[in-house]
Design an enzyme around this catalytic site. Structure first.
Site, PDB file in Angstrom:
ATOM      1  N   ASP A 126       3.627  -4.837  -7.602  1.00 33.20           N
ATOM      2  CA  ASP A 126       3.052  -3.597  -7.064  1.00 33.20           C
ATOM      3  C   ASP A 126       3.602  -2.364  -7.778  1.00 33.20           C
ATOM      4  OD1 ASP A 126       5.369  -4.626  -5.425  1.00 33.20           O
ATOM      5  OD2 ASP A 126       5.321  -2.591  -4.657  1.00 33.20           O
ATOM      6  N   ARG A 137       3.223  13.609  -7.991  1.00 37.78           N
ATOM      7  CA  ARG A 137       3.167  12.722  -9.158  1.00 37.78           C
ATOM      8  C   ARG A 137       1.757  12.727  -9.745  1.00 37.78           C
ATOM      9  NH1 ARG A 137       5.307   6.775  -8.250  1.00 37.78           N
ATOM     10  NH2 ARG A 137       3.428   6.533  -6.989  1.00 37.78           N
ATOM     11  N   GLY A 148       2.681   3.482   1.530  1.00 38.11           N
ATOM     12  CA  GLY A 148       3.338   3.630   2.820  1.00 38.11           C
ATOM     13  C   GLY A 148       4.018   4.968   3.015  1.00 38.11           C
ATOM     14  N   GLY A 151       0.814  -1.207   0.000  1.00 39.47           N
ATOM     15  CA  GLY A 151       0.000   0.000   0.000  1.00 39.47           C
ATOM     16  C   GLY A 151       0.846   1.255   0.000  1.00 39.47           C
TER      17      GLY A 151
END
Length: 466
Positions: free
Chosen positions: A236, A164, A81, A79
């Site tokens: 991921d 981003r 983090g 996830g």
């Protein structure tokens, strides 16, 4: 005025956690992408917003949850983090996530500090904007910000945040997270959401999977054509949209070696340059397995589901080879590369590997004859060039000029820019970014940026920011 419409935040609560960014002590803008800001309708944003200290109207900050295979090992919960998604903005060009990377701890931080330091932030800003300019699908960089705080790694560094921008942050690992929990309802919800967002032409799950496979084939071929080594192709870190994401310890090859590895954590070369198509295929297999239960419902049986998904998965090598042939054919000025041109391409790459010829300058050097100068065995190159001249198109120079950049983000140049920024001088990063956003048109004054590193400038390892 920014128009937020946070569709991901309207998914069920188990997809994310609502959380605000941690406050940055004294934000300071380092790099700002004014052109992208205009496109997104955020031209009035400042360092306080980009650092997460001020939440713009309509934003709904969340941290997304996902899982993933990291260097082949399964991690059931990862996830965001060290990142918070402010929300999604809608423009006439589409819907885009705005994501603050390095914004502090979240429930997925796994004992980390949730922060980034300014070095990896600048690396991702510079490289992602070059990739966009070079025609590679990629996340974008809106801003690089100093937080005014310190981040402890092997030593204390100035903290940084990257703002981003992506068409989404939905990863292969997002699907894996719910599949591992046998939450097939969530997988279906996610599939429908991603299909509508990225591939609305796909009418069902299988067509969605086909689109993802095709997008990855095109993406990896473009990576290969630039000599790009992602460095951490975990599931991921693969976006189903087909955009390059999570640059981390990425690098570009100088002297060509198909086995090039730069990432300090890729100790066995799992994600070496030549391995990238294979690893993309492996990642897509993991994604395909997530669709079996819902495909079983759609097709009326498990074996039918497996067979249909397997057929799509097995299409990847052929799709990739066709894209690879287009990319490298264009680099040789061949307008319609055929299967027989593969040997011509491979033979040049073989000569380059044998002599350690500079990847970028050899291909660009086909324009002015300087490609030969990068070879040790020039007689062998001359023999190859005679074959090449028979295959190139009448307008081959125009094709090559558009396919092979004159300048790339050389690893040593990025490190120079980071070192200067650590000393308080942001001008090198600014100039490097400016030049790299027009990579096919290099001014004579910037010619030094196209030079490969000297022996003492070589960067042999690149590092993740965590």
């Amino acid at each position: 005025m920014t128009q937020f419409d946070n569709s991901y935040a309207r998914l069920p609560d188990r997809f994310f956690t609502r959380i605000a960014p941690e406050r940055a002590p004294a934000p300071e803008m380092v790099l700002w992408n004014a052109t992208l800001a205009e496109e997104l309708g955020v031209a009035d944003w400042n360092a306080e917003i980009c650092a997460g200290n001020v939440i713009p109207d309509g934003a709904d900050p969340i941290a997304q949850v996902y899982a993933g295979h990291q260097f082949g090992g399964w991690s059931p919960q990862l996830g965001d983090g060290r990142a918070v998604m402010l929300g999604e903005v809608v423009t006439d060009k589409g819907r885009f996530d705005i994501h603050l990377k390095g914004a502090g701890r979240t429930p997925y931080s796994r004992n980390g500090d949730g922060r980034a330091w300014i070095g990896p932030v600048l690396r991702e800003f510079i490289v992602s904007e070059f990739m966009h300019a070079a025609g590679v699908p990629t996340t974008r960089a809106l801003a690089a910000v100093r937080t005014g705080g310190r981040v402890q790694r092997e030593r204390a560094y100035p903290g940084g945040i990257l703002v981003r921008v992506a068409s989404s942050h939905i990863r292969v690992g997002t699907f894996q997270y719910f599949t591992a929990r046998e939450d097939y309802e969530a997988v279906r919800i996610l599939t429908d959401h991603a299909r509508a967002r990225h591939f609305p032409q796909a009418t069902n799950t299988l067509e969605f999977y086909q689109e993802v496979v095709s997008a990855q084939a095109k993406l990896i071929a473009k990576w290969m054509g630039l000599g790009f080594v992602h460095g951490v192709m975990n599931t991921d870190n693969m976006a189903v949209s087909g955009e390059t994401i999570d640059f981390g310890p990425c690098a570009f090859i100088d002297g060509y070696s198909p086995k090039a590895v730069y990432s300090s954590i890729d100790t066995h070369g799992r994600y070496a340059y030549e391995q990238q198509p294979t690893m993309a295929h492996w990642n897509l297999a993991q994604l395909g397995s997530c669709f079996v239960p819902q495909m079983e419902e759609e097709l009326g049986g498990q074996q039918q589901a497996i067979d249909a998904l397997t057929e799509v998965l097995h299409s990847f090598p052929e799709l990739y080879q066709a894209e690879w042939r287009k990319v490298f054919g264009a680099k040789l000025g061949i307008s319609d590369p055929a299967e027989e041109d593969v040997a011509l391409i491979q033979d040049l790459l073989g000569l380059m590997a044998k002599d350690g010829a500079d990847f970028t300058n050899t291909f660009r050097g086909l324009l002015d004859g300087s490609a030969r100068d990068w070879m040790l065995d020039r007689e062998a190159f001359d023999t190859w060039a005679a074959r090449w001249q028979e295959r190139r198109a009448p307008d081959w120079q125009e094709i090559v000029a558009k396919a092979s950049p004159a300048v790339i983000p050389r690893n040593h140049r990025i490190e120079e820019a980071i070192a200067a920024a650590l000393a308080g001088d942001d001008s090198k990063a600014e100039r490097l970014t400016e030049v790299l956003t027009q990579p096919f048109d290099l001014a004579e004054a910037d010619r030094a940026l196209s030079h490969p590193p000297t022996e003492d400038q070589m960067v042999h390892q690149t590092f993740c920011g965590t």
